[in-house]
Scaffold this motif. Structure first.
Motif, short mmCIF file in Angstrom:
data_model
loop_
_atom_site.label_atom_id
_atom_site.label_comp_id
_atom_site.label_asym_id
_atom_site.label_seq_id
_atom_site.Cartn_x
_atom_site.Cartn_y
_atom_site.Cartn_z
N ALA A 175 -33.93 -9.20 -57.06
CA ALA A 175 -32.83 -9.07 -55.85
C ALA A 175 -33.57 -9.97 -54.67
O ALA A 175 -32.93 -10.63 -54.19
CB ALA A 175 -32.98 -7.57 -55.50
N GLU A 203 -28.97 -4.71 -53.46
CA GLU A 203 -29.47 -4.93 -52.02
C GLU A 203 -30.45 -3.75 -51.46
O GLU A 203 -31.26 -4.22 -50.53
CB GLU A 203 -28.31 -4.89 -51.10
N LYS A 231 -24.85 -8.07 -56.90
CA LYS A 231 -25.51 -8.61 -55.40
C LYS A 231 -25.42 -7.31 -54.45
O LYS A 231 -26.49 -6.88 -54.09
CB LYS A 231 -24.91 -9.86 -55.03
N GLU A 232 -24.28 -6.52 -54.34
CA GLU A 232 -24.40 -5.44 -53.19
C GLU A 232 -25.11 -4.44 -53.91
O GLU A 232 -25.80 -3.90 -53.09
CB GLU A 232 -22.76 -4.92 -53.30
N SER A 272 -29.57 -17.37 -52.49
CA SER A 272 -28.18 -17.28 -52.04
C SER A 272 -28.19 -17.73 -50.28
O SER A 272 -27.18 -18.74 -50.12
CB SER A 272 -27.71 -15.96 -52.00
N ASP A 273 -28.95 -17.38 -49.58
CA ASP A 273 -29.07 -17.83 -48.27
C ASP A 273 -29.30 -19.23 -48.10
O ASP A 273 -28.70 -20.09 -47.13
CB ASP A 273 -30.10 -17.16 -47.43
N ARG A 288 -33.08 -13.73 -55.19
CA ARG A 288 -31.60 -14.03 -55.30
C ARG A 288 -31.11 -14.07 -54.04
O ARG A 288 -30.41 -15.00 -53.64
CB ARG A 288 -31.01 -13.14 -56.40
N VAL A 289 -31.33 -13.03 -53.32
CA VAL A 289 -30.88 -13.06 -51.82
C VAL A 289 -31.25 -14.26 -50.97
O VAL A 289 -30.58 -14.89 -50.47
CB VAL A 289 -31.40 -11.68 -51.27
#
Length: 215
Positions: A115, A181, A177-178, A122-123, A118-119
């Motif tokens: 996570a 988090e 993804k959610e 993604s940013d 990946r976050v």
């Protein structure tokens, strides 16, 4: 108005010697740490070079800019995911529905385990997502999944398979993804993945029993 140019994200050269390969590995490990700990907004080649203990010039021998480093990290992540996807999809010992269930579990588990990275990726995606290399890599993964949809729905029309594949893929990535988090226990991950798998399998089973549309 001038046309916006896609960023150069291909590596300048590929390491051919063990020492060069070790240097690239060190740079990528440092990049992972910088991205995870400081985020995409503070990600720079200078910070990566400092963390890796190398000069910026040495870094630029292999990566022309920070977008190239980020894309390499994303490519490695995509490759890992694709390998997992292939292993599950090509397991002929299981029915397509069983493989779909296994795929959902593997994806949700992977989303939770990776996570933070990946976050951050993604940013950072706006830096490289418009580059041809990024689009080609994404298209390759989509093709693999659409091929699997043909196994799941062999008697359905192309339009139905495409819609089902898009719906499952979008739901997996968005909801996964959610869900990832915040930290999740193994029991929570299993229960959530099982519920999603039930939903997808019921959807595919319903589609399989419908009269195919004309194409």
């Amino acid at each position: 108005m001038t046309e916006r140019r896609a960023p150069q994200i291909s590596s300048r050269k590929q390491p051919k010697q063990a020492r060069s390969a070790e240097l690239v590995a060190t740079i990528l490990e440092a990049a992972t740490q910088v991205l995870t700990n400081e985020g995409a907004q503070r990600f720079t080649t200078a910070r990566v070079a400092e963390r890796a203990g190398v000069s910026v010039g040495s870094l630029y021998q292999y990566f022309p800019n920070k977008a190239a480093i980020l894309f390499r990290l994303q490519s490695d992540e995509w490759q890992q995911t694709t390998e997992i996807l292939h292993t599950i999809i090509e397991d002929a010992r299981k029915t397509p529905i069983e493989r779909l269930r296994a795929l959902v579990h593997a994806f949700i588990r992977s989303e939770c385990e990776e996570a933070p990275m990946r976050v951050a990726l993604s940013d950072a995606a706006p830096l490289y997502r418009d580059a041809p290399e990024a689009q080609e890599a994404q298209a390759s993964g989509d093709a693999v999944f659409q091929s699997f949809m043909h196994e799941l729905l062999p008697n359905a029309g192309k339009r139905t398979r495409t819609l089902a594949g898009d719906l499952i893929g979008t739901t997996l990535t968005t909801v996964g993804k959610e869900f990832s988090e915040r930290p999740r226990t193994p029991a929570e991950i299993t229960a959530y993945a099982e519920a999603m798998a039930d939903m997808f399998c019921a959807y595919i089973t319903e589609l399989a029993h419908r009269t195919p549309e004309k194409t």
